[in-house]
Enzyme design. Structure first.
Site, PDB file in Angstrom:
ATOM      1  N   LYS A 206       0.664  -0.948  -0.098  1.00 48.89           N
ATOM      2  CA  LYS A 206       0.105  -0.030  -0.373  1.00 48.89           C
ATOM      3  C   LYS A 206       0.962   1.586   0.042  1.00 48.89           C
ATOM      4  O   LYS A 206       0.624   2.368  -0.723  1.00 48.89           O
ATOM      5  CB  LYS A 206      -0.948  -0.235   0.711  1.00 48.89           C
ATOM      6  N   GLU A 212      10.541  -4.663   4.466  1.00 47.35           N
ATOM      7  CA  GLU A 212      10.457  -5.739   4.191  1.00 47.35           C
ATOM      8  C   GLU A 212      10.287  -6.587   2.370  1.00 47.35           C
ATOM      9  O   GLU A 212      10.545  -7.218   1.919  1.00 47.35           O
ATOM     10  CB  GLU A 212       9.991  -7.018   4.808  1.00 47.35           C
ATOM     11  N   GLY A 267      -4.621  -1.789   5.515  1.00 47.23           N
ATOM     12  CA  GLY A 267      -3.662  -3.064   4.268  1.00 47.23           C
ATOM     13  C   GLY A 267      -4.520  -4.610   5.126  1.00 47.23           C
ATOM     14  O   GLY A 267      -4.472  -4.919   4.473  1.00 47.23           O
ATOM     15  N   ARG A 268      -5.055  -4.675   6.560  1.00 45.87           N
ATOM     16  CA  ARG A 268      -5.724  -5.433   6.480  1.00 45.87           C
ATOM     17  C   ARG A 268      -7.022  -5.991   5.972  1.00 45.87           C
ATOM     18  O   ARG A 268      -7.550  -7.389   6.659  1.00 45.87           O
ATOM     19  CB  ARG A 268      -5.058  -6.164   8.083  1.00 45.87           C
ATOM     20  N   GLU A 353      -4.264  -6.780  15.426  1.00 50.73           N
ATOM     21  CA  GLU A 353      -4.069  -5.525  14.930  1.00 50.73           C
ATOM     22  C   GLU A 353      -4.970  -4.203  14.288  1.00 50.73           C
ATOM     23  O   GLU A 353      -5.021  -3.455  14.527  1.00 50.73           O
ATOM     24  CB  GLU A 353      -3.778  -5.876  12.447  1.00 50.73           C
ATOM     25  N   HIS A 384      -4.216 -33.469  17.943  1.00 50.75           N
ATOM     26  CA  HIS A 384      -2.784 -33.959  18.265  1.00 50.75           C
ATOM     27  C   HIS A 384      -1.343 -32.574  18.757  1.00 50.75           C
ATOM     28  O   HIS A 384      -0.948 -33.236  19.130  1.00 50.75           O
ATOM     29  CB  HIS A 384      -2.275 -34.716  17.292  1.00 50.75           C
ATOM     30  N   LYS A 516       9.311  -1.409  14.682  1.00 49.85           N
ATOM     31  CA  LYS A 516      10.834  -0.811  13.526  1.00 49.85           C
ATOM     32  C   LYS A 516      11.434   0.462  13.072  1.00 49.85           C
ATOM     33  O   LYS A 516      12.708   0.675  13.254  1.00 49.85           O
ATOM     34  CB  LYS A 516       9.721  -0.798  12.208  1.00 49.85           C
TER      35      LYS A 516
HETATM   36  O1  F6P Z   1       1.891  -4.039   9.823  1.00 54.33           O
HETATM   37  C1  F6P Z   1       2.184  -3.336  10.024  1.00 54.33           C
HETATM   38  C2  F6P Z   1       1.276  -2.783   8.250  1.00 54.33           C
HETATM   39  O2  F6P Z   1       1.066  -1.925   7.911  1.00 54.33           O
HETATM   40  C3  F6P Z   1      -0.260  -3.463   7.936  1.00 54.33           C
HETATM   41  O3  F6P Z   1      -0.875  -3.005   8.348  1.00 54.33           O
HETATM   42  C4  F6P Z   1       0.227  -4.234   6.074  1.00 54.33           C
HETATM   43  O4  F6P Z   1      -0.473  -4.715   5.935  1.00 54.33           O
HETATM   44  C5  F6P Z   1       1.863  -3.876   6.162  1.00 54.33           C
HETATM   45  O5  F6P Z   1       1.948  -3.352   7.196  1.00 54.33           O
HETATM   46  C6  F6P Z   1       2.341  -3.552   5.040  1.00 54.33           C
HETATM   47  O6  F6P Z   1       1.774  -2.438   4.701  1.00 54.33           O
HETATM   48  P1  F6P Z   1       2.181  -1.610   2.794  1.00 54.33           P
HETATM   49  O7  F6P Z   1       0.929  -3.149   2.497  1.00 54.33           O
HETATM   50  O8  F6P Z   1       1.905  -0.730   3.120  1.00 54.33           O
HETATM   51  O9  F6P Z   1       3.926  -2.733   2.587  1.00 54.33           O
END
Ligand code: F6P
Length: 550
Positions: A206, A212, A267-268, A353, A384, A516
């Protein structure tokens, strides 16, 4: 502003819990042989059986009263209408617009968002059909056989879960890979299976700033260019899903290859948006639109059903009942369907979240439990692993048992043996958790097994079960795109309901920033030769130990 736990209804619920906790579920079912009829809701082919919960009609009426006191329905309507209920980010919460099947406009900042939503869906359809048909070719003229979605959190968990769940509908010629972790193993293991000439990378972010994702994206681009050599080939093998066109083009992706979504999509809550591109490529756009239709169906139910007949609201209220009145801090998602193996991880972000917060909308510290620790594993595997605790542990874990009546797979005797065994376990476990086993029942069982003398006396307690362990049973016909859409939206709205009860803004996530920020300070220290003493002794000790031993 006084918190909901100061309300008279909340206090009545505490008293009611004292009144009801001595009545076993066994007794409740004995008193009312039609208890199932009393406590289940059906929506199309989805059934919620909540009769195995520690509730009476009075419980439900008090919980409904609580929901009305905080105006859950009003907040719901404001969300659907685009009000900026994400108060700290001053944003609307309109993931429901992404799956809107009606002709109604949905206004955000004075503009109807539906034309843009539909425009992106048309672009997704066009692109996914080009990739699936082989019309879209790589730089050497070969068709795409692998798609690698590079994203994390909501830019990974949703599409990964849906592609896993809908594998029976998936392309046989295109394999989806989901790379999220910055751990080099994740990307390396995916690339080992891919050919640069036939791989499409989907950079899902987003913000297009997530460390990452961008680290993985640059490494994937380097890997690709080792073979392709020329940057001009990037446009055939990299597309972006984002709100940030500037950073997308800076990365080197053609803006034409960017599928946009908007700030009012959390995002979620974003798998319904361009973030779902991998789903559309894997199962086809018709399947993706069925997913959207399922979500829309649940939205309509959530918007129109009275609280006591409203599946997400009842699920949310039951969660509040256990979290706040039985002090149950966790909640288990137990899907008896291998395809739903990623449902719990997906819902962990969606739930924790959203509601893993101790500050409310008014900036006050919240004086009661809020979002649960959500966890789970598919059945029968969980049986199990941790069912010992579910049955005889000191913690009561409210659980959702989720299962299709029909399987996509026909194996074993009469082609249905495996599924019948799975169904029998699904039903038996919720019954055992509810009924328990009394001392006398355990004694009889042990005697019938031939145990004698003092062995029996010491053995009986080990074989008794308290029971009264609450579960919901959620049954549906078959795991189809539409049903999955209903289930995902059901949980989104359950989470929404709980956030409103607790007066939480379920749509920001400030808690993910702090770690972070520190990581950015630590990172350069891991390249230094000299000892560091910038941090606390543990952090300094760890950094210096790593630098000494790497
Ligand atoms: O976990 C933090 C967060 O901002 C989430 O809300 C989001 O889904 C994820 O990191 C990835 O964010 P982006 O889609 O901006 O890379």
């Amino acid at each position: 502003m006084s918190q909901i736990n100061q309300s008279s209804t909340w206090k009545s619920l505490h008293q009611h819990k004292k009144d009801i906790e001595s009545i076993s579920l066994r007794e409740m079912f004995h008193k009312d042989p039609n208890r199932f009829n009393q406590f289940h809701i059906q929506l199309n082919d989805l059934l919620l059986d909540y009769s195995k919960h520690r509730i009476s009609k009075e419980t439900i009426s008090l919980l409904v009263k609580l929901a009305k006191e905080v105006d859950v329905e009003g907040w719901r309507d404001r969300m659907f209408l685009g009000e900026k209920i994400n108060s700290t980010e001053h944003r609307s919460v309109l993931h429901t617009a992404l799956r809107n099947q009606s002709n109604a406009s949905i206004i955000c900042d004075g503009e109807d968002v539906m034309p843009k939503v539909k425009g992106v869906l048309r672009k997704i359809r066009r692109f996914s059909e080009e990739v699936r048909s082989g019309q879209w070719k790589g730089f050497t003229g070969k068709t795409i056989t692998s798609i690698v979605n590079i994203g994390i959190g909501g830019s990974d968990l949703g599409p990964a879960m849906v592609c896993q769940a809908l594998k029976p509908y998936g392309s046989k010629s295109i394999t989806p890979y989901f790379v999220s972790n910055v751990d080099g193993a994740d990307l390396s293991q995916a690339l080992e299976k891919c050919d640069p000439e036939t791989t499409l990378f989907i950079i899902a972010s987003k913000t297009f700033t997530t460390q990452e994702t961008m680290t993985n994206a640059f490494s994937a681009r380097d890997w690709f260019l080792k073979t392709a050599k020329d940057n001009q080939h990037i446009k055939k093998h990299f597309v972006a899903l984002s709100t940030n066109q500037h950073l997308v083009s800076e990365f080197g992706i053609d803006p034409e290859n960017m599928f946009e979504f908007w700030d009012w999509v959390g995002g979620r809550y974003s798998l319904w948006s361009a973030i779902g591109l991998s789903i559309a490529i894997y199962i086809g756009m018709d399947g993706f639109e069925d997913l959207l239709k399922g979500g829309f169906e649940m939205d309509e139910h959530f918007k129109t059903a009275p609280i006591e007949q409203n599946i997400p609201m009842i699920m949310g209220l039951l969660g509040v009942w256990y979290i706040n009145f039985f002090d149950c801090p966790t909640h288990a998602i137990l899907a008896y369907d291998q395809g739903l193996s990623k449902l719990a991880p997906y819902l962990q972000q969606a739930d924790m979240e959203s509601n893993g917060k101790f500050i409310n909308r008014d900036g006050e510290h919240i004086d009661f439990h809020t979002g649960p620790v959500l966890w789970g594993e598919v059945g029968t595997n969980g049986q199990h692993a941790f069912y010992q605790l579910l049955h005889q542990g000191s913690e009561i874990v409210p659980a959702d048992f989720i299962m299709p009546i029909e399987s996509h797979y026909h194996i074993g005797k009469d082609g249905n043996e495996h599924h019948k065994i799975l169904l029998s376990n699904f039903i038996a476990q919720t019954q055992a958790l509810m009924l328990g086993k009394t001392y006398d029942e355990a004694r009889l069982e042990i005697e019938n097994q031939g145990y004698e003398g003092e062995d029996i006396e010491s053995f009986i307690p080990q074989k008794t079960f308290e029971g009264n362990r609450p579960t919901s049973s959620i049954l549906f016909q078959k795991l189809t795109p539409k049903t999955l859409g209903q289930i995902i939206a059901m949980y989104e709205h359950k989470i929404f309901t709980q956030g409103i009860i607790w007066n939480i803004n379920s749509f920001d996530q400030w808690g993910v920033e702090y770690g972070k920020q520190i990581a950015k300070q630590v990172l350069p220290k891991l390249s230094e030769k000299t000892l560091t003493n910038n941090f606390d002794s543990s952090t300094n000790g760890l950094i210096n130990y790593i630098n000494k031993n790497k």
